[in-house]
Motif scaffolding. Structure first.
Motif: not given
Length: 121
Positions: A27-30, A94-98, A104-107
């Motif tokens: 579950t995440f916003y984007s 390794y895969c990384h994602a921000s 409107r909150e920090r990633g």
């Protein structure tokens, strides 16, 4: 709980091609951007390529020409194609994602578990 799950690692002969994939779930916003890093024993993890959610790729100098990063249409899976493989490409990738969990909150930074790529004849 956000997870990044990698697939596609394995062995390839010099000159061959390999495709790695990494899918974000939970579950995440984007997702702002996704990237691939690699690491060999005793060295720091190095960036290979990154791509924003808008599809803009960025490559390390050492990766230009033989690596191709892409996003799927859902923007939750990042792929890395390794072409004309060389023994020095042998590493754990390794895969990384921000990822923004809420608007409107920090990633936050997330990492996959790593997938081994071995280039050998």
């Amino acid at each position: 709980q956000v997870q990044l799950v990698e697939s596609g690692g394995g062995s390839v002969q010099p000159g061959g091609s390999l495709k790695l994939s990494c899918t974000a779930s939970g579950t995440f916003y984007s997702i702002y951007d996704m990237a691939w890093y690699r690491q060999t024993p005793g060295t720091q993890r190095e960036l290979i390529a990154s791509i924003t959610k808008y599809g803009s790729p960025n490559y390390a100098k050492s990766a230009e020409g033989r690596f191709a990063i892409s996003l799927d249409d859902a923007k939750t899976t990042v792929n890395l194609e390794i072409n004309n493989s060389k023994p020095e490409d042998t590493a754990v990738y390794y895969c990384h994602a921000s990822i923004f969990l809420k608007p409107r909150e920090r990633g936050y930074d997330y990492w996959g578990q790593g997938t081994q790529v071995t280039v050998s004849s």
